[in-house]
Write a protein that holds these residues in place. Structure first.
Motif, PDB file in Angstrom:
ATOM      1  N   MET A   1     -34.248 -38.556 -26.237  1.00  0.00           N
ATOM      2  CA  MET A   1     -34.137 -37.431 -25.342  1.00  0.00           C
ATOM      3  C   MET A   1     -33.136 -36.446 -25.955  1.00  0.00           C
ATOM      4  O   MET A   1     -32.094 -36.844 -26.448  1.00  0.00           O
ATOM      5  CB  MET A   1     -33.660 -37.917 -23.967  1.00  0.00           C
ATOM      6  N   SER A   2     -33.468 -35.173 -25.894  1.00  0.00           N
ATOM      7  CA  SER A   2     -32.554 -34.177 -26.448  1.00  0.00           C
ATOM      8  C   SER A   2     -31.805 -33.450 -25.329  1.00  0.00           C
ATOM      9  O   SER A   2     -32.296 -33.308 -24.210  1.00  0.00           O
ATOM     10  CB  SER A   2     -33.310 -33.177 -27.320  1.00  0.00           C
ATOM     11  N   CYS A   3     -30.621 -32.978 -25.660  1.00  0.00           N
ATOM     12  CA  CYS A   3     -29.758 -32.260 -24.721  1.00  0.00           C
ATOM     13  C   CYS A   3     -30.447 -30.964 -24.285  1.00  0.00           C
ATOM     14  O   CYS A   3     -30.903 -30.195 -25.129  1.00  0.00           O
ATOM     15  CB  CYS A   3     -28.427 -31.960 -25.413  1.00  0.00           C
ATOM     16  N   PRO A   4     -30.527 -30.702 -22.985  1.00  0.00           N
ATOM     17  CA  PRO A   4     -31.194 -29.485 -22.524  1.00  0.00           C
ATOM     18  C   PRO A   4     -30.401 -28.205 -22.840  1.00  0.00           C
ATOM     19  O   PRO A   4     -30.950 -27.109 -22.771  1.00  0.00           O
ATOM     20  CB  PRO A   4     -31.313 -29.683 -21.008  1.00  0.00           C
ATOM     21  N   ILE A   5     -29.142 -28.330 -23.223  1.00  0.00           N
ATOM     22  CA  ILE A   5     -28.328 -27.155 -23.525  1.00  0.00           C
ATOM     23  C   ILE A   5     -28.419 -26.781 -25.002  1.00  0.00           C
ATOM     24  O   ILE A   5     -28.707 -25.645 -25.356  1.00  0.00           O
ATOM     25  CB  ILE A   5     -26.849 -27.376 -23.123  1.00  0.00           C
ATOM     26  N   CYS A   6     -28.182 -27.763 -25.905  1.00  0.00           N
ATOM     27  CA  CYS A   6     -28.125 -27.438 -27.333  1.00  0.00           C
ATOM     28  C   CYS A   6     -29.231 -28.067 -28.169  1.00  0.00           C
ATOM     29  O   CYS A   6     -29.420 -27.699 -29.318  1.00  0.00           O
ATOM     30  CB  CYS A   6     -26.756 -27.818 -27.900  1.00  0.00           C
ATOM     31  N   GLY A   7     -29.943 -29.040 -27.613  1.00  0.00           N
ATOM     32  CA  GLY A   7     -31.037 -29.668 -28.342  1.00  0.00           C
ATOM     33  C   GLY A   7     -30.649 -30.884 -29.164  1.00  0.00           C
ATOM     34  O   GLY A   7     -31.518 -31.533 -29.748  1.00  0.00           O
ATOM     35  N   GLU A   8     -29.372 -31.221 -29.247  1.00  0.00           N
ATOM     36  CA  GLU A   8     -28.925 -32.413 -29.981  1.00  0.00           C
ATOM     37  C   GLU A   8     -29.376 -33.672 -29.233  1.00  0.00           C
ATOM     38  O   GLU A   8     -29.784 -33.607 -28.084  1.00  0.00           O
ATOM     39  CB  GLU A   8     -27.395 -32.419 -30.097  1.00  0.00           C
ATOM     40  N   ASP A   9     -29.265 -34.814 -29.896  1.00  0.00           N
ATOM     41  CA  ASP A   9     -29.599 -36.077 -29.237  1.00  0.00           C
ATOM     42  C   ASP A   9     -28.624 -36.334 -28.092  1.00  0.00           C
ATOM     43  O   ASP A   9     -27.422 -36.097 -28.218  1.00  0.00           O
ATOM     44  CB  ASP A   9     -29.524 -37.242 -30.229  1.00  0.00           C
ATOM     45  N   ALA A  10     -29.124 -36.812 -26.975  1.00  0.00           N
ATOM     46  CA  ALA A  10     -28.285 -37.096 -25.809  1.00  0.00           C
ATOM     47  C   ALA A  10     -27.410 -38.309 -26.078  1.00  0.00           C
ATOM     48  O   ALA A  10     -27.823 -39.261 -26.733  1.00  0.00           O
ATOM     49  CB  ALA A  10     -29.152 -37.344 -24.584  1.00  0.00           C
ATOM     50  N   GLN A  12     -25.338 -41.480 -24.466  1.00  0.00           N
ATOM     51  CA  GLN A  12     -25.460 -42.335 -23.284  1.00  0.00           C
ATOM     52  C   GLN A  12     -24.423 -41.974 -22.223  1.00  0.00           C
ATOM     53  O   GLN A  12     -24.734 -41.915 -21.039  1.00  0.00           O
ATOM     54  CB  GLN A  12     -25.318 -43.811 -23.687  1.00  0.00           C
ATOM     55  N   LYS A  13     -23.196 -41.712 -22.645  1.00  0.00           N
ATOM     56  CA  LYS A  13     -22.105 -41.420 -21.704  1.00  0.00           C
ATOM     57  C   LYS A  13     -22.355 -40.139 -20.906  1.00  0.00           C
ATOM     58  O   LYS A  13     -21.945 -40.037 -19.751  1.00  0.00           O
ATOM     59  CB  LYS A  13     -20.788 -41.314 -22.477  1.00  0.00           C
ATOM     60  N   TYR A  14     -23.017 -39.150 -21.501  1.00  0.00           N
ATOM     61  CA  TYR A  14     -23.198 -37.842 -20.853  1.00  0.00           C
ATOM     62  C   TYR A  14     -24.659 -37.539 -20.555  1.00  0.00           C
ATOM     63  O   TYR A  14     -24.999 -36.405 -20.253  1.00  0.00           O
ATOM     64  CB  TYR A  14     -22.617 -36.739 -21.739  1.00  0.00           C
ATOM     65  N   ARG A  15     -25.505 -38.519 -20.657  1.00  0.00           N
ATOM     66  CA  ARG A  15     -26.934 -38.332 -20.493  1.00  0.00           C
ATOM     67  C   ARG A  15     -27.285 -37.515 -19.266  1.00  0.00           C
ATOM     68  O   ARG A  15     -26.708 -37.756 -18.221  1.00  0.00           O
ATOM     69  CB  ARG A  15     -27.606 -39.699 -20.423  1.00  0.00           C
ATOM     70  N   PRO A  16     -28.107 -36.521 -19.327  1.00  0.00           N
ATOM     71  CA  PRO A  16     -29.023 -36.149 -20.400  1.00  0.00           C
ATOM     72  C   PRO A  16     -28.400 -35.209 -21.444  1.00  0.00           C
ATOM     73  O   PRO A  16     -29.101 -34.684 -22.302  1.00  0.00           O
ATOM     74  CB  PRO A  16     -30.137 -35.427 -19.655  1.00  0.00           C
ATOM     75  N   PHE A  17     -27.102 -35.004 -21.382  1.00  0.00           N
ATOM     76  CA  PHE A  17     -26.436 -34.095 -22.310  1.00  0.00           C
ATOM     77  C   PHE A  17     -25.892 -34.860 -23.510  1.00  0.00           C
ATOM     78  O   PHE A  17     -25.783 -36.075 -23.494  1.00  0.00           O
ATOM     79  CB  PHE A  17     -25.307 -33.343 -21.596  1.00  0.00           C
ATOM     80  N   CYS A  18     -25.485 -34.105 -24.542  1.00  0.00           N
ATOM     81  CA  CYS A  18     -24.955 -34.748 -25.746  1.00  0.00           C
ATOM     82  C   CYS A  18     -23.440 -34.887 -25.678  1.00  0.00           C
ATOM     83  O   CYS A  18     -22.861 -35.687 -26.400  1.00  0.00           O
ATOM     84  CB  CYS A  18     -25.336 -33.933 -26.981  1.00  0.00           C
ATOM     85  N   SER A  19     -22.794 -34.095 -24.824  1.00  0.00           N
ATOM     86  CA  SER A  19     -21.330 -34.105 -24.779  1.00  0.00           C
ATOM     87  C   SER A  19     -20.849 -33.580 -23.432  1.00  0.00           C
ATOM     88  O   SER A  19     -21.618 -33.004 -22.654  1.00  0.00           O
ATOM     89  CB  SER A  19     -20.775 -33.205 -25.886  1.00  0.00           C
ATOM     90  N   LYS A  20     -19.563 -33.752 -23.192  1.00  0.00           N
ATOM     91  CA  LYS A  20     -18.949 -33.214 -21.976  1.00  0.00           C
ATOM     92  C   LYS A  20     -19.056 -31.693 -21.968  1.00  0.00           C
ATOM     93  O   LYS A  20     -19.256 -31.081 -20.930  1.00  0.00           O
ATOM     94  CB  LYS A  20     -17.492 -33.647 -21.881  1.00  0.00           C
ATOM     95  N   ARG A  21     -18.926 -31.088 -23.147  1.00  0.00           N
ATOM     96  CA  ARG A  21     -19.009 -29.632 -23.254  1.00  0.00           C
ATOM     97  C   ARG A  21     -20.353 -29.123 -22.713  1.00  0.00           C
ATOM     98  O   ARG A  21     -20.401 -28.206 -21.896  1.00  0.00           O
ATOM     99  CB  ARG A  21     -18.836 -29.193 -24.709  1.00  0.00           C
TER     100      ARG A  21
END
Length: 68
Positions: A1-10, A12-21
Protein backbone atom coordinates in the motif's frame (compact mmCIF):
# COMPACT_ATOMS: atom_id res chain seq x y z
CA UNK A 1 0.00 0.00 0.00
CA UNK A 2 1.35 3.43 -0.84
CA UNK A 3 1.00 6.62 1.20
CA UNK A 4 -1.93 8.72 -0.08
CA UNK A 5 0.07 11.93 0.50
CA UNK A 6 3.49 11.25 -1.05
CA UNK A 7 3.20 7.83 -2.69
CA UNK A 8 5.97 6.15 -0.65
CA UNK A 9 5.43 2.71 0.89
CA UNK A 10 3.22 2.88 3.99
CA UNK A 11 4.84 2.26 7.37
CA UNK A 12 3.03 -0.11 9.72
CA UNK A 13 3.19 2.43 12.56
CA UNK A 14 1.50 5.20 10.52
CA UNK A 15 -0.57 3.13 8.13
CA UNK A 16 -1.93 4.12 5.61
CA UNK A 17 0.75 6.84 5.68
CA UNK A 18 4.52 6.46 5.43
CA UNK A 19 5.38 8.80 8.31
CA UNK A 20 4.01 11.05 11.03
CA UNK A 21 4.67 14.00 8.72
CA UNK A 22 2.30 12.68 6.03
CA UNK A 23 -0.29 11.73 8.66
CA UNK A 24 -0.12 15.28 10.05
CA UNK A 25 -0.46 16.78 6.56
CA UNK A 26 -3.61 14.71 6.02
CA UNK A 27 -5.02 15.77 9.41
CA UNK A 28 -4.33 19.42 8.61
CA UNK A 29 -6.24 19.09 5.33
CA UNK A 30 -9.27 17.82 7.23
CA UNK A 31 -9.01 20.53 9.86
CA UNK A 32 -8.65 23.46 7.45
CA UNK A 33 -11.51 22.30 5.24
CA UNK A 34 -9.48 21.11 2.24
CA UNK A 35 -11.30 17.81 2.56
CA UNK A 36 -15.04 17.75 2.99
CA UNK A 37 -17.74 15.13 3.04
CA UNK A 38 -20.41 16.16 0.53
CA UNK A 39 -23.96 16.60 1.75
CA UNK A 40 -27.20 16.61 -0.17
CA UNK A 41 -28.85 18.63 2.61
CA UNK A 42 -29.55 22.26 1.84
CA UNK A 43 -28.49 24.73 4.51
CA UNK A 44 -31.33 26.74 5.99
CA UNK A 45 -29.92 30.06 7.28
CA UNK A 46 -32.71 30.36 9.86
CA UNK A 47 -31.94 26.89 11.20
CA UNK A 48 -28.24 27.72 11.48
CA UNK A 49 -28.96 31.01 13.28
CA UNK A 50 -31.31 29.22 15.67
CA UNK A 51 -28.69 26.56 16.45
CA UNK A 52 -26.03 29.22 17.13
CA UNK A 53 -28.37 31.17 19.40
CA UNK A 54 -29.26 28.00 21.29
CA UNK A 55 -25.58 27.09 21.76
CA UNK A 56 -24.77 30.60 23.02
CA UNK A 57 -27.74 30.51 25.39
CA UNK A 58 -26.69 27.12 26.76
CA UNK A 59 -23.13 28.37 27.22
CA UNK A 60 -24.23 31.47 29.13
CA UNK A 61 -26.56 29.42 31.37
CA UNK A 62 -23.89 26.83 32.20
CA UNK A 63 -22.22 27.16 35.58
CA UNK A 64 -18.90 29.02 35.44
CA UNK A 65 -15.89 26.74 35.32
CA UNK A 66 -13.43 27.17 38.14
CA UNK A 67 -9.75 27.46 37.23
CA UNK A 68 -7.55 24.58 38.31
Amino acid sequence: MSCPICGEDAAQKYRPFCSKRCADIDLAKWMNGSYAVPSMREIDPDEVAEAVEEALRAESEAPAKKPH
